[in-house]
Write a protein that holds these residues in place. Structure first.
Motif, PDB file in Angstrom:
ATOM      1  N   ARG A  49      38.189  -6.297 -14.637  1.00  0.00           N
ATOM      2  CA  ARG A  49      38.329  -7.735 -14.907  1.00  0.00           C
ATOM      3  C   ARG A  49      37.635  -8.109 -16.216  1.00  0.00           C
ATOM      4  NH1 ARG A  49      36.767 -11.542  -9.964  1.00  0.00           N
ATOM      5  NH2 ARG A  49      37.388 -13.073 -11.518  1.00  0.00           N
ATOM      6  N   MET A  50      36.436  -7.581 -16.428  1.00  0.00           N
ATOM      7  CA  MET A  50      35.702  -7.948 -17.642  1.00  0.00           C
ATOM      8  C   MET A  50      36.321  -7.341 -18.887  1.00  0.00           C
ATOM      9  SD  MET A  50      31.704  -8.208 -16.461  1.00  0.00           S
ATOM     10  CE  MET A  50      31.606  -6.655 -15.587  1.00  0.00           C
ATOM     11  N   LEU A  51      36.869  -6.143 -18.769  1.00  0.00           N
ATOM     12  CA  LEU A  51      37.606  -5.576 -19.901  1.00  0.00           C
ATOM     13  C   LEU A  51      38.802  -6.449 -20.258  1.00  0.00           C
ATOM     14  CD1 LEU A  51      37.514  -1.769 -19.066  1.00  0.00           C
ATOM     15  CD2 LEU A  51      36.527  -2.850 -21.094  1.00  0.00           C
ATOM     16  N   ALA A  52      39.330  -7.157 -19.261  1.00  0.00           N
ATOM     17  CA  ALA A  52      40.466  -8.054 -19.484  1.00  0.00           C
ATOM     18  C   ALA A  52      40.034  -9.442 -19.937  1.00  0.00           C
ATOM     19  CB  ALA A  52      41.282  -8.170 -18.202  1.00  0.00           C
ATOM     20  N   GLY A  53      38.720  -9.632 -20.134  1.00  0.00           N
ATOM     21  CA  GLY A  53      38.248 -10.917 -20.642  1.00  0.00           C
ATOM     22  C   GLY A  53      37.762 -11.871 -19.587  1.00  0.00           C
ATOM     23  N   GLU A  54      37.763 -11.448 -18.325  1.00  0.00           N
ATOM     24  CA  GLU A  54      37.288 -12.305 -17.247  1.00  0.00           C
ATOM     25  C   GLU A  54      35.765 -12.205 -17.119  1.00  0.00           C
ATOM     26  OE1 GLU A  54      39.440 -14.300 -15.442  1.00  0.00           O
ATOM     27  OE2 GLU A  54      40.950 -13.589 -16.855  1.00  0.00           O
ATOM     28  N   GLU A  67      25.846 -20.285 -15.512  1.00  0.00           N
ATOM     29  CA  GLU A  67      26.931 -20.018 -14.563  1.00  0.00           C
ATOM     30  C   GLU A  67      26.655 -18.810 -13.667  1.00  0.00           C
ATOM     31  OE1 GLU A  67      29.412 -22.055 -14.183  1.00  0.00           O
ATOM     32  OE2 GLU A  67      28.793 -23.330 -15.875  1.00  0.00           O
ATOM     33  N   GLU A  68      25.583 -18.063 -13.966  1.00  0.00           N
ATOM     34  CA  GLU A  68      25.244 -16.850 -13.234  1.00  0.00           C
ATOM     35  C   GLU A  68      26.415 -15.865 -13.254  1.00  0.00           C
ATOM     36  OE1 GLU A  68      23.907 -18.249  -9.387  1.00  0.00           O
ATOM     37  OE2 GLU A  68      21.859 -18.467 -10.145  1.00  0.00           O
ATOM     38  N   GLU A  69      26.938 -15.644 -14.467  1.00  0.00           N
ATOM     39  CA  GLU A  69      28.068 -14.740 -14.667  1.00  0.00           C
ATOM     40  C   GLU A  69      27.752 -13.779 -15.805  1.00  0.00           C
ATOM     41  OE1 GLU A  69      31.844 -17.594 -13.453  1.00  0.00           O
ATOM     42  OE2 GLU A  69      31.145 -17.553 -15.542  1.00  0.00           O
ATOM     43  N   CYS A  70      28.394 -12.619 -15.753  1.00  0.00           N
ATOM     44  CA  CYS A  70      28.285 -11.672 -16.856  1.00  0.00           C
ATOM     45  C   CYS A  70      29.681 -11.374 -17.394  1.00  0.00           C
ATOM     46  CB  CYS A  70      27.579 -10.394 -16.429  1.00  0.00           C
ATOM     47  SG  CYS A  70      28.386  -9.476 -15.095  1.00  0.00           S
ATOM     48  N   TYR A  71      29.720 -10.892 -18.637  1.00  0.00           N
ATOM     49  CA  TYR A  71      31.003 -10.639 -19.294  1.00  0.00           C
ATOM     50  C   TYR A  71      30.792  -9.713 -20.478  1.00  0.00           C
ATOM     51  CZ  TYR A  71      29.170 -14.138 -22.540  1.00  0.00           C
ATOM     52  OH  TYR A  71      28.366 -14.814 -23.436  1.00  0.00           O
ATOM     53  N   ILE A  72      31.875  -9.108 -20.944  1.00  0.00           N
ATOM     54  CA  ILE A  72      31.832  -8.261 -22.142  1.00  0.00           C
ATOM     55  C   ILE A  72      31.925  -9.174 -23.356  1.00  0.00           C
ATOM     56  CG2 ILE A  72      33.040  -6.472 -23.443  1.00  0.00           C
ATOM     57  CD1 ILE A  72      33.918  -5.306 -20.741  1.00  0.00           C
ATOM     58  N   PRO A  73      30.953  -9.121 -24.274  1.00  0.00           N
ATOM     59  CA  PRO A  73      30.846 -10.164 -25.292  1.00  0.00           C
ATOM     60  C   PRO A  73      31.843 -10.095 -26.437  1.00  0.00           C
ATOM     61  CG  PRO A  73      29.081  -8.568 -25.545  1.00  0.00           C
ATOM     62  CD  PRO A  73      29.791  -8.214 -24.281  1.00  0.00           C
ATOM     63  N   ASN A  74      32.283  -8.913 -26.850  1.00  0.00           N
ATOM     64  CA  ASN A  74      33.084  -8.852 -28.069  1.00  0.00           C
ATOM     65  C   ASN A  74      33.911  -7.567 -28.127  1.00  0.00           C
ATOM     66  OD1 ASN A  74      31.261  -6.783 -29.050  1.00  0.00           O
ATOM     67  ND2 ASN A  74      29.835  -8.430 -29.579  1.00  0.00           N
ATOM     68  N   ARG A  75      34.657  -7.449 -29.211  1.00  0.00           N
ATOM     69  CA  ARG A  75      35.571  -6.316 -29.359  1.00  0.00           C
ATOM     70  C   ARG A  75      34.817  -4.989 -29.470  1.00  0.00           C
ATOM     71  NH1 ARG A  75      39.978  -5.519 -34.288  1.00  0.00           N
ATOM     72  NH2 ARG A  75      40.924  -3.603 -33.484  1.00  0.00           N
ATOM     73  N   GLU A  76      33.709  -4.994 -30.192  1.00  0.00           N
ATOM     74  CA  GLU A  76      32.943  -3.760 -30.351  1.00  0.00           C
ATOM     75  C   GLU A  76      32.479  -3.228 -29.002  1.00  0.00           C
ATOM     76  OE1 GLU A  76      29.338  -2.223 -33.158  1.00  0.00           O
ATOM     77  OE2 GLU A  76      28.963  -4.054 -32.026  1.00  0.00           O
TER      78      GLU A  76
END
Length: 526
Positions: A311-316, A354-363
């Motif tokens: 999901r996070m790789l997909a931007g979620e 929001e107590e969420e994590c995510y992948i920040p950028n393209r690198e």
């Protein structure tokens, strides 16, 4: 010349001789803690975010053996009232724990660092007698009593031993006891004006308490007032881009995206500087063993962790609670622990509100993919290959292959989605197409013409691929989805791409539980 005591300002002088983004305001934050109950600071951040540069800056500022005024005269700190009060006023002990980790591989490591620091202190203060049973703290107490001086102690990579030796090992126990002896004893206030630790992991917890609970902690998950010194701000990167003729938009897409406390747009400083030096944006993420240390936990797929990573790789984004982590990579009990480690390592960013994590950028997305491939995490590797095939089928106009690919993505990810509306379908599609993020910028529900396009993929600069507009429907036919794109004038909104544009209509039939697809080319593909 001393190795650990009053090492001078040469380290920061070299930094100033290079391109330098002013982070000297950090000094004022530390100055405010000197000789207070809050004089113990542990400031942790991921690699390539300027930990060692900050430590060298502090050494140059406090060290009484040198004159550093000219190094700071044109920097932010020179405008603060505390600048003159503490400039070059203290004996400074500087210790890089990673130097010892590379030399000593057993439980004698703490004994060696205590002995070598003690020898340096004795060489610096030869008139202060050593006693046979002295440890470092005993000698420092004697020096402080004789001279009336209070030390600044700066430790870089403080947690290197914690990352090298497992929890419960004699090496770890001896190191933790040494830290307690130094910084949590009855004589600590008599010896130190201030203590600054920096590393990757916050201070280890034992059961429910920190081993050094007198330290003020600032981390990637909770940076507090240190936040703006953790990375480069948007304004700082924009100024660098203008000065060096770089494209700010490219720098932003590659290296922005970290939320650090109240700072909502922070860049990886090392990658920005390397991109400017090499005049090209690409991944400068240096591979380390840190990700490998948690890879086996990721493969265990705690509580659906596989789905979270995809999901996070997909931007979620994914919910996470970092408070239970013991700050020890050898003690992982849950999905939240794994995600928290990845936050501290810089693979994920954390939104505290929001107590969420995510992948920040393209690198970072690219390096996350490389890491899971390197560690043979097959479910994600398979999903990447399926996503690659789906994008290729879309670009080739193979409607049946696209429908099959979306069917597979639906079946694979129903565990994380309530698949009963167009928003759910849009989420599945963003996951199914996550390979396309290499070449495309994704926009969910992009305002366009008379409505919103469900998913728009715009090609990155220098990518010769068509823009893609996806319209999603339930029980209304793929032709109806294409017709709605035209009715809402979506192509007009992306006019710059109308010579190379792909319209994709996808419908989900609730009765047959299958998808159908229709693809229409606009421009020179027609």
């Amino acid at each position: 010349m001393s190795v650990y005591v009053n090492v001078g300002n040469e380290g920061f002088r070299r930094i100033r001789n290079s391109e330098y983004v002013d982070k000297s305001g950090l000094i004022d934050v530390v100055n405010k803690s000197i000789f207070t109950e809050n004089c113990f600071s542990c400031v942790t951040r991921c690699r390539r975010f300027g930990k060692s540069m900050a430590a060298k800056m502090l050494c140059a500022y406090y060290d009484q053996s040198c004159d550093s005024r000219n190094l700071f005269a044109d920097l932010e700190i020179a405008h603060y009232p505390s600048f003159e009060e503490h400039l070059n006023k203290y004996p400074v002990i500087y210790l890089d724990i990673s130097d010892f980790v590379t030399r000593y591989k057993d439980d004698t490591i703490t004994k060696h660092l205590d002995e070598q620091l003690r020898a340096d202190i004795h060489a610096t203060y030869p008139d202060i007698p050593q006693q046979e049973d002295d440890d470092l703290m005993a000698l420092l107490i004697r020096v402080a009593a004789a001279t009336g001086e209070r030390f600044i102690f700066i430790i870089d990579e403080w947690d290197a031993i914690c990352r090298e030796f497992p929890s419960g090992s004699s090496a770890m126990d001896r190191y933790v006891n040494w830290l307690r002896r130094m910084f949590k004893g009855g004589s600590t206030a008599q010896v130190f004006a201030g203590v600054y630790l920096t590393g990757i992991l916050p201070i280890k917890k034992y059961k429910t308490e920190s081993a050094l609970n007198n330290f003020q902690e600032y981390s990637m998950a909770s940076p507090g007032k240190m936040a703006r010194y953790f990375g480069f701000t948007k304004d700082e990167v924009r100024a660098l881009a203008e000065r060096h003729g770089m494209d700010f938009d490219d720098l932003e897409k590659w290296y922005d995206g970290y939320q650090i406390g109240k700072q909502h747009s922070m860049f990886n400083p090392n990658s920005v500087m390397r991109a400017i030096d090499n005049e090209i944006c690409k991944s400068y993420w240096a591979s380390t063993g840190a990700f490998d240390a948690v890879a086996n936990y990721i493969q265990m797929n705690y509580e659906g962790l596989k789905d979270d990573i995809i999901r996070m790789l997909a931007g979620e984004r994914c919910p996470v609670d970092p408070t239970g982590f013991q700050n020890d990579m050898s003690i992982i009990h849950s999905r939240d622990d794994v995600l928290t480690v990845l936050i501290h390592l810089g693979y994920l960013s954390f939104d505290w509100d929001e107590e969420e994590c995510y992948i920040p950028n393209r690198e970072v997305a690219g390096e996350m993919v490389n890491a899971v491939k390197r560690n043979n995490w097959q479910p994600v590797v398979d999903a990447l290959e399926q996503s690659k095939q789906l994008l290729q089928a879309t670009l080739e106009g193979d409607c049946e292959a696209v429908a099959r690919g979306v069917d597979n993505a639906h079946d694979e990810h129903t565990s994380i989605l309530s698949y009963n509306n167009e928003n759910s379908l849009a989420c599945v599609l963003s996951i199914a197409y996550f390979y396309a993020r290499n070449d495309y910028v994704f926009h969910r529900e992009l305002a366009s013409g008379k409505g919103f396009a469900d998913l728009v993929l715009l090609p990155r600069k220098n990518v010769d691929s068509p823009a893609i507009i996806l319209e999603l429907k339930y029980d209304r036919g793929a032709e109806g989805a294409i017709a709605q794109i035209h009715r809402k004038q979506y192509p007009a909104k992306v006019a710059q791409y109308t010579s190379n544009l792909l319209l994709v209509g996808i419908n989900y039939d609730r009765q047959t539980k299958t998808h159908e697809c229709m693809i229409q080319f606009i421009g020179h593909h027609s």
